[in-house]
Design an enzyme around this catalytic site. Sequence first.
Site, PDB file in Angstrom:
ATOM      1  CG  ASP A  66      -3.048  30.722 -64.697  1.00 46.23           C
ATOM      2  OD1 ASP A  66      -4.108  30.902 -65.328  1.00 46.23           O
ATOM      3  OD2 ASP A  66      -2.311  31.652 -64.347  1.00 46.23           O
ATOM      4  CG  ASP A  83       9.014  16.428 -59.596  1.00 44.95           C
ATOM      5  OD1 ASP A  83       8.679  16.256 -58.403  1.00 44.95           O
ATOM      6  OD2 ASP A  83      10.135  16.862 -59.926  1.00 44.95           O
TER       7      ASP A  83
END
Length: 347
Positions: A66, A83
């Site tokens: 995913d 991040d």
Amino acid sequence: MLLVTLCSDDMSMEVTLYGRFSNLSYTNQRCNCILLELLDASVSELLLHSINRGHSMWMIQHCARDVLSALAFIHREGYVHADLKPCNILWSAEDECFKLIDFGLSFQEGNQDVKYIQTDGYRAPEAEFHNILAQMGLESNTECTTAVDIWSLGIILLEMFSGIKMKETIKSPQWKANSCGIIDSIFASKDMIFPAIPVYHLRDVIKSMLRDDPAQRTTAERALYNPFFSIPFAPHIEDLVMLPTPVLRLLNVIDDSHLRSEEEYEDVVEDVREECQKFGPVMSLLVPKENPGKGQVFVEFRSAGDCKIAQQMLTGRMFDGKFVVATFYPLSAYKRGYLYHTVVNDT
């Protein structure tokens, strides 16, 4: 702001935006806020349940596929997440996939307008160098590219496999001297637990993500072609408890005596339906009389929220002298009629 997710069927879609509003902060500054869909457990929370044990291969494969699919999408568009870490990967119960959040540090490749990127412990070597120079007020000639996201994901997958936080390890001189040797030792320690071939494929894809030279790192699209993603894994019972879906699976409700008598079978099915409807509309109910799935009860609710309430309320209930075990079940597998006969914990 860039809002991206990708589901396990490789169909890209935006995170649902419900609205936007402005608010005054404690410093009396006006902040613009957006209201997004409610997601469930983060990978950070899942890691807390697997300390020193690691996750199942099904969980690791599901998360990796995913996230790689999501990264492949945003990287094709020329954006860097910047991040990527466990608390920024969340499970969507309604869409049955992991989604990326928090694009606050994201930037377009070649047009980096954020000086300090990535979180300690998941920061690529070139980003570490870039940040040090930024703190000193110096310009860096090293460009941070989409490769920094691949490094972060490699660390996350290594933590999911090992059950160990890697922050101190990757800061050690041993890692800098021989990171491949450390990865090999982590995987070798679990040779007796996991089948060898899937382990080697996962090890190789993680190694390809954690090369010091960003130019030598794999890409998200290339990583998805690794043989690891073609191996069919079954979820463990812990996976089905931690990842909500709209489908509830009940164990210890139906036994052979109920299956032999059509009257008893119908009575039990009606009792289960009546009990489950207390928690929300039931879309379908399946009680297989033969394998696969023999003796298990599958209840599809209209929403994952209703299913979560049912799972909490029915877990541990007594039925015919036995404790009910209630887990979630993948909606996609249920719709295809793919019913696991047993779920064995080999971790």
